[in-house]
Motif scaffolding. Sequence first.
Motif, short mmCIF file in Angstrom:
data_model
loop_
_atom_site.label_atom_id
_atom_site.label_comp_id
_atom_site.label_asym_id
_atom_site.label_seq_id
_atom_site.Cartn_x
_atom_site.Cartn_y
_atom_site.Cartn_z
N GLU A 1 0.83 -1.20 0.00
CA GLU A 1 0.00 0.00 0.00
C GLU A 1 0.87 1.26 0.00
O GLU A 1 1.73 1.43 0.87
CB GLU A 1 -0.92 0.02 1.23
CG GLU A 1 -1.96 -1.07 1.24
CD GLU A 1 -1.47 -2.37 1.87
OE1 GLU A 1 -2.29 -3.31 2.03
OE2 GLU A 1 -0.26 -2.45 2.19
N PRO A 2 0.65 2.15 -0.96
CA PRO A 2 1.42 3.40 -1.01
C PRO A 2 1.07 4.29 0.19
O PRO A 2 -0.09 4.33 0.63
CB PRO A 2 0.96 4.05 -2.32
CG PRO A 2 0.38 2.93 -3.12
CD PRO A 2 -0.23 2.00 -2.12
N ASP A 3 2.07 4.98 0.72
CA ASP A 3 1.82 5.89 1.84
C ASP A 3 2.19 7.33 1.49
O ASP A 3 2.08 8.23 2.33
CB ASP A 3 2.59 5.44 3.08
CG ASP A 3 4.10 5.35 2.85
OD1 ASP A 3 4.60 5.93 1.85
OD2 ASP A 3 4.78 4.69 3.65
N GLY A 4 2.66 7.55 0.25
CA GLY A 4 3.00 8.90 -0.18
C GLY A 4 4.38 9.37 0.23
O GLY A 4 4.88 10.37 -0.27
N LYS A 5 5.01 8.64 1.15
CA LYS A 5 6.34 9.05 1.62
C LYS A 5 7.42 8.03 1.25
O LYS A 5 8.36 8.34 0.52
CB LYS A 5 6.33 9.25 3.14
CG LYS A 5 7.70 9.66 3.68
CD LYS A 5 7.73 9.68 5.21
CE LYS A 5 9.14 10.00 5.70
NZ LYS A 5 9.24 9.96 7.18
N TRP B 1 5.68 4.78 -3.10
CA TRP B 1 5.09 5.71 -4.05
C TRP B 1 4.26 4.99 -5.12
O TRP B 1 4.52 3.84 -5.46
CB TRP B 1 6.16 6.49 -4.79
CG TRP B 1 7.00 7.41 -3.96
CD1 TRP B 1 6.74 7.85 -2.71
CD2 TRP B 1 8.23 8.02 -4.36
NE1 TRP B 1 7.73 8.71 -2.29
CE2 TRP B 1 8.66 8.83 -3.28
CE3 TRP B 1 9.02 7.97 -5.51
CZ2 TRP B 1 9.84 9.58 -3.33
CZ3 TRP B 1 10.18 8.71 -5.57
CH2 TRP B 1 10.59 9.51 -4.49
N GLU C 1 3.51 10.22 -6.80
CA GLU C 1 4.64 10.70 -6.00
C GLU C 1 5.96 10.58 -6.76
O GLU C 1 6.85 11.42 -6.58
CB GLU C 1 4.72 9.91 -4.69
CG GLU C 1 3.54 10.10 -3.75
CD GLU C 1 2.35 9.23 -4.08
OE1 GLU C 1 1.26 9.52 -3.56
OE2 GLU C 1 2.50 8.27 -4.86
N LYS D 1 9.14 -0.73 6.95
CA LYS D 1 9.39 0.71 6.82
C LYS D 1 10.12 1.24 8.05
O LYS D 1 9.78 0.91 9.18
CB LYS D 1 8.07 1.46 6.64
CG LYS D 1 7.28 1.04 5.41
CD LYS D 1 5.97 1.81 5.33
CE LYS D 1 5.12 1.33 4.18
NZ LYS D 1 3.82 2.04 4.11
N ARG E 1 13.38 4.51 -1.30
CA ARG E 1 11.97 4.58 -1.68
C ARG E 1 11.59 3.36 -2.52
O ARG E 1 12.43 2.73 -3.18
CB ARG E 1 11.67 5.84 -2.49
CG ARG E 1 11.93 7.15 -1.75
CD ARG E 1 10.97 7.35 -0.59
NE ARG E 1 11.20 8.62 0.09
CZ ARG E 1 12.01 8.78 1.15
NH1 ARG E 1 12.68 7.73 1.64
NH2 ARG E 1 12.13 9.95 1.73
#
Length: 478
Positions: free
Chosen positions: A168-172, A175, A179, A256, A278
């Motif tokens: 699942e992408p978390d934006g940080k 990506w 992003e 992470k 990333r």
Amino acid sequence: MANEYDVIVIGGGPGGYVTAIRSAQLGFKTAVVEREHLGGICLNWGCIPTKALLRSAEIYHYMNHAKDYGLSAEKVGFDIKAVTDRSRGVSGRLNGGVGMLLKKNKVDVIWGEAQLTKPDEIKVSASKKPPVQPQNPVPKGTLGEGTYKAKHIIIATGARPRVLPGLEPDGKLVWTYFEAMMPPAMPKSLLVVGSGAIGIEFASFYRTMGAEVTVVELLPQILPVEDDEIAKHVQKRLEKQGIKILTGAKVSKLDKKGDSVTATVDANGKTETITVDRVISAVGVACNTENLGLEALGVKIDRGAIVTDGYGRTNVKGVYAIGDVAGPPMLAHKAEHEGVVCIETIKGLKTHPLDKNKIPGCTYCHPQVASVGLTEKKAKEAGRDIRVGRFQFLGNGKAIALGEDQGLVKVIFDKKTGELLGAHMTGAEVTELIQGFVVAMNCETTEEELMHAVFPHPTLSEMMHEAVLDAYGRVIHM
């Protein structure tokens, strides 16, 4: 009435706005409903801005190899913010252009999110997302929330990044392509999950800009839809550039940390961990069919996509679907053509159902990849007796002069009829060359006509001619 139309198109992406313009040209009173930005994902977050990024990477590559051309360039570097700002500027310019085209053709734009309440009626509510980019504010007086009626409703809502459990992408740290196109800083290392066009393009961009890149692909080959010989050629080129590629591999876990991610990768019976700054999840896309009211109307959906008949018609009279939401191939040019076929059919013009076998696909990595029609494997599986021709870039004068002598053109013919079944290329500018074979296939051109055609010299296109000649034992320059 003001809120009644002949045609309403839901979605203002490439398929949607092109369909709306053609609809207006045919004399229909037309409106487009858009929740976020005209031009859709392709123009704003996909096809166009990624090409702008890749162009910057290409120039950066040439600057770092200036001596190969007898030139010198000192202290070569880049500003990642300036690179991404240029990309966003390109999208903004085109976004405004779409708005002007719709206005010119007297197509109304309705801002908001649409839901079908009847086969000839939609309800538009306020969008949960900002409507457009800041540089293109919504014009005063633009239509918005309300109920609208139309004899024909065309769904062109596109697709979004597919999300897999555990990725699942978390934006940080993890990506999607959103992003990945606007990194706040240049990552030193990157893991790309998925080796389709999106994944390979980002792998190519970030590697060229200096990041250490690893690509993980579940299937046995990268670029799974491409001819396997072409895919192998591309993989060798990418690996030579320093990209690590793991095929037949799966990311089973992501751990992470504050500013890094450790991925557990299972490949070929072995497990390894890879720590990167990333992760880009590029595992495909999912159709945007939710919250449209399709289930209540009984619109048929199969494997997430709206089912159509080749002319855009669904099983519910008056409701149509085009583009990504109607299933693969999920390409902007397919959506545009599909939309034109749909609206011209509604008008009663003589049309032909979309032939997906003649839709070209392009990947803008370095080296570029382009193809149309059957792969060699697919042609054999279909029971076709074939002739295969190949020509390598190293035998072409223009390619050598450009310093781009690594590449391959491959063509596949039916041995009995001379029909061109497929064409596959990798190398410099092949995305600009493939249209020649697309036109040939649509015109039902035979091998004889292609061999008799005169190709200009010196050009890369001569390799197309030579590959055809090779299929029939007449190649000259190899």
